[in-house]
Design a protein around this motif. Sequence first.
Motif, short mmCIF file in Angstrom:
data_model
loop_
_atom_site.label_atom_id
_atom_site.label_comp_id
_atom_site.label_asym_id
_atom_site.label_seq_id
_atom_site.Cartn_x
_atom_site.Cartn_y
_atom_site.Cartn_z
N SER A 63 0.85 -1.18 0.00
CA SER A 63 0.00 0.00 0.00
C SER A 63 0.89 1.23 0.00
O SER A 63 1.80 1.34 0.82
CB SER A 63 -0.91 0.00 1.22
OG SER A 63 -1.71 1.15 1.23
N GLU A 64 0.61 2.15 -0.93
CA GLU A 64 1.38 3.40 -1.02
C GLU A 64 1.22 4.24 0.25
O GLU A 64 2.14 4.89 0.69
CB GLU A 64 0.91 4.22 -2.23
CG GLU A 64 1.21 3.60 -3.56
CD GLU A 64 2.54 4.02 -4.11
OE1 GLU A 64 3.07 5.06 -3.68
OE2 GLU A 64 3.06 3.29 -4.96
N ASP A 65 0.01 4.24 0.80
CA ASP A 65 -0.30 5.10 1.93
C ASP A 65 -0.99 4.27 3.01
O ASP A 65 -2.14 3.87 2.86
CB ASP A 65 -1.20 6.25 1.46
CG ASP A 65 -1.50 7.25 2.56
OD1 ASP A 65 -1.03 7.07 3.69
OD2 ASP A 65 -2.22 8.22 2.26
N ILE A 66 -0.32 4.02 4.11
CA ILE A 66 -0.86 3.20 5.20
C ILE A 66 -2.07 3.88 5.83
O ILE A 66 -2.99 3.21 6.31
CB ILE A 66 0.23 2.87 6.25
CG1 ILE A 66 -0.23 1.76 7.20
CG2 ILE A 66 0.66 4.09 6.99
CD1 ILE A 66 -0.31 0.42 6.56
N SER A 67 -2.12 5.20 5.80
CA SER A 67 -3.25 5.91 6.38
C SER A 67 -4.53 5.64 5.58
O SER A 67 -5.57 5.32 6.17
CB SER A 67 -2.94 7.41 6.40
OG SER A 67 -4.06 8.11 6.92
N ASN A 68 -4.46 5.78 4.27
CA ASN A 68 -5.64 5.48 3.45
C ASN A 68 -6.03 4.01 3.56
O ASN A 68 -7.20 3.66 3.57
CB ASN A 68 -5.39 5.84 1.99
CG ASN A 68 -5.48 7.33 1.75
OD1 ASN A 68 -6.04 8.06 2.56
ND2 ASN A 68 -4.91 7.78 0.66
N PHE A 69 -5.02 3.13 3.62
CA PHE A 69 -5.28 1.70 3.76
C PHE A 69 -6.05 1.43 5.06
O PHE A 69 -7.06 0.74 5.06
CB PHE A 69 -3.94 0.93 3.76
CG PHE A 69 -4.09 -0.55 3.90
CD1 PHE A 69 -4.32 -1.34 2.80
CD2 PHE A 69 -3.97 -1.15 5.15
CE1 PHE A 69 -4.44 -2.72 2.92
CE2 PHE A 69 -4.09 -2.52 5.29
CZ PHE A 69 -4.33 -3.31 4.16
N SER A 70 -5.58 2.01 6.16
CA SER A 70 -6.23 1.76 7.45
C SER A 70 -7.63 2.38 7.49
O SER A 70 -8.55 1.80 8.08
CB SER A 70 -5.37 2.26 8.60
OG SER A 70 -5.21 3.65 8.52
N LYS A 71 -7.81 3.54 6.86
CA LYS A 71 -9.14 4.16 6.82
C LYS A 71 -10.13 3.29 6.03
O LYS A 71 -11.28 3.11 6.45
CB LYS A 71 -9.07 5.55 6.19
CG LYS A 71 -8.48 6.60 7.11
CD LYS A 71 -8.36 7.94 6.39
CE LYS A 71 -7.64 8.94 7.26
NZ LYS A 71 -7.44 10.22 6.54
N ALA A 72 -9.68 2.75 4.90
CA ALA A 72 -10.54 1.90 4.08
C ALA A 72 -10.88 0.61 4.84
O ALA A 72 -12.03 0.14 4.83
CB ALA A 72 -9.87 1.56 2.75
N LEU A 73 -9.91 0.05 5.52
CA LEU A 73 -10.15 -1.16 6.30
C LEU A 73 -11.09 -0.88 7.46
O LEU A 73 -12.02 -1.64 7.73
CB LEU A 73 -8.82 -1.74 6.80
CG LEU A 73 -8.88 -3.05 7.55
CD1 LEU A 73 -9.53 -4.15 6.69
CD2 LEU A 73 -7.49 -3.50 7.96
N ARG A 74 -10.88 0.23 8.16
CA ARG A 74 -11.74 0.59 9.28
C ARG A 74 -13.18 0.81 8.83
O ARG A 74 -14.13 0.37 9.50
CB ARG A 74 -11.22 1.85 9.97
CG ARG A 74 -12.01 2.21 11.22
CD ARG A 74 -11.38 3.26 12.05
NE ARG A 74 -11.51 4.65 11.93
CZ ARG A 74 -12.51 5.41 11.45
NH1 ARG A 74 -13.48 4.93 10.93
NH2 ARG A 74 -12.48 6.69 11.46
N ALA A 75 -13.37 1.44 7.67
CA ALA A 75 -14.72 1.66 7.15
C ALA A 75 -15.41 0.34 6.85
O ALA A 75 -16.61 0.17 7.14
CB ALA A 75 -14.65 2.51 5.88
N GLN A 76 -14.67 -0.62 6.32
CA GLN A 76 -15.26 -1.93 6.03
C GLN A 76 -15.56 -2.70 7.31
O GLN A 76 -16.59 -3.36 7.43
CB GLN A 76 -14.32 -2.76 5.14
CG GLN A 76 -14.19 -2.21 3.74
CD GLN A 76 -13.25 -3.05 2.92
OE1 GLN A 76 -13.53 -4.21 2.68
NE2 GLN A 76 -12.14 -2.46 2.50
N LEU A 77 -14.66 -2.60 8.30
CA LEU A 77 -14.88 -3.30 9.56
C LEU A 77 -16.07 -2.72 10.32
O LEU A 77 -16.79 -3.44 11.01
CB LEU A 77 -13.62 -3.24 10.43
CG LEU A 77 -12.49 -4.17 10.02
CD1 LEU A 77 -11.21 -3.83 10.78
CD2 LEU A 77 -12.88 -5.62 10.23
N SER A 78 -16.28 -1.42 10.20
CA SER A 78 -17.41 -0.80 10.91
C SER A 78 -18.75 -1.26 10.34
O SER A 78 -19.76 -1.25 11.05
CB SER A 78 -17.30 0.72 10.87
OG SER A 78 -17.49 1.20 9.55
#
Length: 175
Positions: A10-25
């Motif tokens: 992933s180029e950007d860990i922040s965007n990766f974690s935001k996308a993952l958090r949105a899916q987990l929520s």
Amino acid sequence: MSKVTIPLFSEDISNFSKALRAQLSKAEGVPNHLALMNMLARAAGYQNLQHMQANAAAERRLNQSAPVEDVDHRRVERALRMFDDEGRMTVWPSKRAVQDLCLWVFWAALPRGKVLHERDVNAILERLHLFDDAPILRRTLATQGFLTRNTDGSDYRRVEQQPPPEALVLLAALK
């Protein structure tokens, strides 16, 4: 059955974690193993785990020695299926994305900086395909910006441009 390792980048860990958090929520409870792997693949920019696996498998099959950034290896593999062992196109692809990628093979065969007549362009294209329709290739090259021509159909010239990464991989595979 042994597991195939699929790298995750992933180029950007922040965007990766935001996308993952949105899916987990959105998930109800704790997601199972497969659901979590699909979430990780989507967070990395793939459609799902299967898309990620197919892209990695295509990359391995193309025997990519040096990683080329932003290459859709599945698309390159689809384009390669349109060509025979001698590098001649056997059929005109039905999908526009594959057509656009295949056009780079014809573009690369045209001489740079030289004015050609229609019959010269046709002769070059005839050597590179087996479905006997040079006019569709010539017209498509012109309409897609690979060639310029006069309004009367004379004086064709290759438009110099940098091929995209997928085209470079395709051209290398066909050599």
